[in-house]
Design an enzyme around this catalytic site. Structure first.
Site, PDB file in Angstrom:
ATOM      1  CG  HIS A  80      -1.815   1.150   1.382  1.00  0.00           C
ATOM      2  ND1 HIS A  80      -3.190   1.047   1.344  1.00  0.00           N
ATOM      3  CD2 HIS A  80      -1.558   2.461   1.576  1.00  0.00           C
ATOM      4  CE1 HIS A  80      -3.718   2.245   1.496  1.00  0.00           C
ATOM      5  NE2 HIS A  80      -2.751   3.124   1.655  1.00  0.00           N
ATOM      6  CD  GLU A  81       1.530   3.375   3.641  1.00  0.00           C
ATOM      7  OE1 GLU A  81       1.656   4.475   3.066  1.00  0.00           O
ATOM      8  OE2 GLU A  81       0.490   3.058   4.260  1.00  0.00           O
ATOM      9  CG  HIS A  84       0.380   6.170  -0.581  1.00  0.00           C
ATOM     10  ND1 HIS A  84      -0.646   6.886  -1.166  1.00  0.00           N
ATOM     11  CD2 HIS A  84      -0.177   5.509   0.464  1.00  0.00           C
ATOM     12  CE1 HIS A  84      -1.769   6.646  -0.514  1.00  0.00           C
ATOM     13  NE2 HIS A  84      -1.518   5.808   0.481  1.00  0.00           N
ATOM     14  CG  HIS A  97      -6.125   6.168  -0.694  1.00  0.00           C
ATOM     15  ND1 HIS A  97      -6.529   6.503   0.567  1.00  0.00           N
ATOM     16  CD2 HIS A  97      -4.946   5.534  -0.548  1.00  0.00           C
ATOM     17  CE1 HIS A  97      -5.616   6.084   1.438  1.00  0.00           C
ATOM     18  NE2 HIS A  97      -4.654   5.501   0.787  1.00  0.00           N
TER      19      HIS A  97
HETATM   20 ZN   LIG Z   1      -2.906   5.148   1.763  1.00  0.00          ZN
END
Ligand SMILES: [Zn+2]
Ligand SMILES: [Zn+2]
Length: 175
Positions: A80-81, A84, A97
């Site tokens: 997830h990171e 980003h 997101h």
């Molecule tokens: Zn996030």
């Protein structure tokens, strides 16, 4: 509590899902580390700052939260990171997101057999202890607290949109 090293995982996902774009000469483009024992409000976050015009960023995973969970939750939070980081450093897009994030997340989820990434970190946090839920007015992310805190802002949004300074647009409001 001992924690697994993150760098080998980072390199593995980087080659599996990010075409090695997040490393140069085998050196990660972003720092990856475990937090100290105090980060209990989120499972992980991506942080960027600008020093003398150069972007410096890092991924921090919560040791107190994730060390109690399974490897698949560590993998999912790290990925997830990393999305980003990829949206920010490779696509150079200002979104949290947003569409690019979601597209990458869905691509990875389709291929990945052992874990799934979600927009919100779902982790069995100690709810009794952290019973107040605050919502960032900017990105909508929810955070857990032991008590209501006034004038607290979403770190992720402040870092991403306001160069790390507190800004009222990313205030966290409590239910
Ligand atoms: Zn996030
Ligand atoms: Zn936010």
């Amino acid at each position: 509590m001992p924690v697994i090293p993150l760098l080998p995982l980072f390199h593995r996902f980087n080659s599996q899902y990010f075409e090695n774009s997040l490393a140069f000469d085998n050196q990660p483009l972003v720092k990856v580390r475990w937090s100290d024992n105090r980060l209990k409000t989120t499972a992980g976050f991506y942080k960027r700052k600008r020093i003398n015009g150069l972007v410096d960023s890092e991924i921090i995973l919560s040791k107190p939260i994730l060390s109690k969970l399974s490897t698949s939750e560590i993998n999912s939070t790290l990925c997830h990171e990393m999305i980003h980081a990829w949206v920010d450093r490779i696509l150079k897009k200002n979104e949290i997101h947003g569409p690019n994030f979601l597209e990458k997340m869905n691509q990875i989820n389709e291929k990945e057999k052992n874990f799934q990434i979600s927009v919100r970190h779902s982790f069995p946090i100690e709810r009794r202890e952290l019973k107040y839920i605050g919502t960032c007015q900017n990105c909508g992310e929810k955070f857990f607290y032991r008590k209501r805190i006034k004038n607290i802002a979403c770190k992720k949004c402040c870092v991403t949109f306001f160069n790390g300074s507190w800004n009222k647009n990313c205030l966290i409001l409590f239910d």
